[in-house]
Design a protein around this motif. Structure first.
Motif, short mmCIF file in Angstrom:
data_model
loop_
_atom_site.label_atom_id
_atom_site.label_comp_id
_atom_site.label_asym_id
_atom_site.label_seq_id
_atom_site.Cartn_x
_atom_site.Cartn_y
_atom_site.Cartn_z
N PHE A 56 -3.58 -4.02 3.45
CA PHE A 56 -2.73 -3.74 2.22
C PHE A 56 -1.46 -4.82 2.67
O PHE A 56 -1.33 -5.44 4.13
N ILE A 57 -0.71 -5.53 1.95
CA ILE A 57 0.05 -6.06 1.81
C ILE A 57 1.41 -5.25 0.86
O ILE A 57 1.66 -5.17 -0.60
N LYS A 58 2.73 -4.72 1.76
CA LYS A 58 3.74 -4.01 0.75
C LYS A 58 4.08 -5.08 -0.16
O LYS A 58 4.42 -6.14 -0.33
N ARG A 59 5.09 -3.78 -0.99
CA ARG A 59 5.36 -4.55 -2.16
C ARG A 59 6.90 -5.22 -1.47
O ARG A 59 7.57 -4.90 -0.84
N ASN A 60 7.63 -6.54 -2.49
CA ASN A 60 8.52 -6.69 -2.05
C ASN A 60 8.51 -7.37 -0.71
O ASN A 60 9.15 -8.90 -0.92
N ILE A 61 8.73 -6.57 0.35
CA ILE A 61 8.68 -7.79 1.18
C ILE A 61 7.71 -7.74 2.11
O ILE A 61 8.09 -9.00 3.04
N GLY A 62 6.37 -7.69 1.89
CA GLY A 62 5.20 -8.24 1.97
C GLY A 62 4.99 -8.40 3.37
O GLY A 62 3.71 -8.84 3.47
N THR A 63 5.15 -6.48 3.95
CA THR A 63 4.17 -6.64 5.08
C THR A 63 3.09 -6.50 4.53
O THR A 63 2.70 -5.55 3.90
N PHE A 64 2.49 -6.95 6.36
CA PHE A 64 1.18 -6.61 5.95
C PHE A 64 0.11 -6.09 7.68
O PHE A 64 0.63 -5.91 8.06
N TYR A 65 -1.25 -5.45 6.68
CA TYR A 65 -1.83 -4.72 8.15
C TYR A 65 -3.35 -4.93 7.54
O TYR A 65 -3.72 -4.65 6.50
N TYR A 66 -4.13 -4.60 8.80
CA TYR A 66 -6.02 -4.73 9.29
C TYR A 66 -6.14 -4.18 9.17
O TYR A 66 -5.55 -2.91 10.17
N GLY A 67 -7.03 -3.15 8.86
CA GLY A 67 -8.34 -2.18 9.27
C GLY A 67 -8.50 -2.75 10.64
O GLY A 67 -8.99 -4.19 10.86
N ASP A 68 -8.74 -2.22 12.25
CA ASP A 68 -9.63 -2.78 13.06
C ASP A 68 -10.59 -4.03 12.80
O ASP A 68 -11.51 -4.70 13.60
N SER A 69 -12.01 -3.26 12.12
CA SER A 69 -12.84 -3.97 12.11
C SER A 69 -13.35 -5.05 11.72
O SER A 69 -13.67 -6.20 11.44
N VAL A 70 -11.69 -5.52 10.59
CA VAL A 70 -11.87 -7.25 10.06
C VAL A 70 -10.15 -8.13 10.67
O VAL A 70 -10.71 -8.91 10.25
N LYS A 71 -9.16 -7.20 11.89
CA LYS A 71 -8.53 -8.35 12.02
C LYS A 71 -8.53 -9.02 12.87
O LYS A 71 -9.89 -9.33 14.03
N GLY A 72 -8.66 -10.26 12.92
CA GLY A 72 -8.62 -11.50 13.31
C GLY A 72 -9.41 -12.34 12.61
O GLY A 72 -9.64 -13.71 13.25
N ARG A 73 -10.32 -11.51 11.56
CA ARG A 73 -11.11 -12.49 10.64
C ARG A 73 -10.38 -12.55 9.38
O ARG A 73 -10.95 -13.88 8.58
N PHE A 74 -9.92 -11.51 9.04
CA PHE A 74 -9.55 -11.54 7.02
C PHE A 74 -8.00 -11.76 7.74
O PHE A 74 -7.05 -11.37 8.31
N THR A 75 -7.67 -11.95 5.86
CA THR A 75 -5.93 -11.99 5.89
C THR A 75 -5.69 -11.94 4.42
O THR A 75 -6.38 -12.50 3.04
N ILE A 76 -4.99 -11.18 4.40
CA ILE A 76 -4.59 -10.97 2.64
C ILE A 76 -3.10 -11.95 2.69
O ILE A 76 -2.38 -11.97 3.27
N SER A 77 -3.29 -11.96 1.64
CA SER A 77 -2.20 -12.60 1.27
C SER A 77 -1.56 -12.13 -0.72
O SER A 77 -2.68 -11.50 -1.37
N ARG A 78 -0.56 -13.07 -1.38
CA ARG A 78 -0.62 -12.23 -2.65
C ARG A 78 0.45 -13.94 -3.12
O ARG A 78 1.19 -14.69 -2.44
N ASP A 79 0.06 -13.78 -4.64
CA ASP A 79 1.34 -14.96 -5.18
C ASP A 79 2.28 -14.64 -6.28
O ASP A 79 1.08 -14.29 -7.76
N ASN A 80 2.91 -13.81 -6.43
CA ASN A 80 3.48 -13.41 -7.15
C ASN A 80 4.11 -14.05 -8.62
O ASN A 80 4.32 -12.86 -10.09
N ALA A 81 3.87 -14.49 -8.61
CA ALA A 81 4.68 -15.24 -9.41
C ALA A 81 2.92 -15.80 -9.93
O ALA A 81 2.85 -16.18 -11.74
N LYS A 82 2.21 -15.54 -10.15
CA LYS A 82 0.89 -16.16 -11.10
C LYS A 82 -0.16 -14.35 -10.79
O LYS A 82 -0.93 -13.72 -11.46
#
Length: 130
Positions: A56-82
């Motif tokens: 997940f990636i939080k609203r506004n400040i954009g703090t993110f967190y990953y499940g244990d099974s994907v940590k270190g391999r997956f990356t979440i990001s957002r583009d608020n303008a798009k």
């Protein structure tokens, strides 16, 4: 009032990479709401199994967190303008095979639980061959 559409899934071999995208739209944006007011999450579900938290990636400040099974391999990001959310998946494994869902919600806590989100996409299939 929020519509989510995932894309980018496919069939890959173990060790390959995929980038999933989630396009967000809806009538809430016509009333003055903006995309950055929504926390965004990725979940996945394999046949016969319960839905699993991915990231997940939080609203506004954009703090993110990953499940244990994907940590270190997956990356979440957002583009608020798009109004877009992405999930970069590297070093894919066979056990990553699932339908991946994008979710949106106005909460900023409990985001590793599917009940914290109000809107869901229909999912995109990711299949990893070993």
């Amino acid at each position: 009032q929020v519509q989510l559409v995932e894309s980018g899934g496919g069939l890959v071999q173990a060790g390959d990479s995929l980038r999933l995208s989630c396009a967000v739209s809806g009538s809430t944006f016509d009333t003055g709401s903006t995309f950055d007011r929504y926390s965004m999450g990725w979940f996945r579900q394999a046949p016969g199994k319960e839905r699993e938290f991915v990231a997940f990636i939080k609203r506004n400040i954009g703090t993110f967190y990953y499940g244990d099974s994907v940590k270190g391999r997956f990356t979440i990001s957002r583009d608020n303008a798009k109004n877009m959310v992405y999930l970069q998946m590297n070093s894919l494994k066979f056990e990553d095979t699932a339908v991946y869902y994008c979710a949106a919600g106005l909460r900023d806590f409990g985001l590793s639980f599917s009940s914290s989100y109000e809107s869901w996409g229909r999912g995109t299939q990711v299949t990893v061959s070993s």
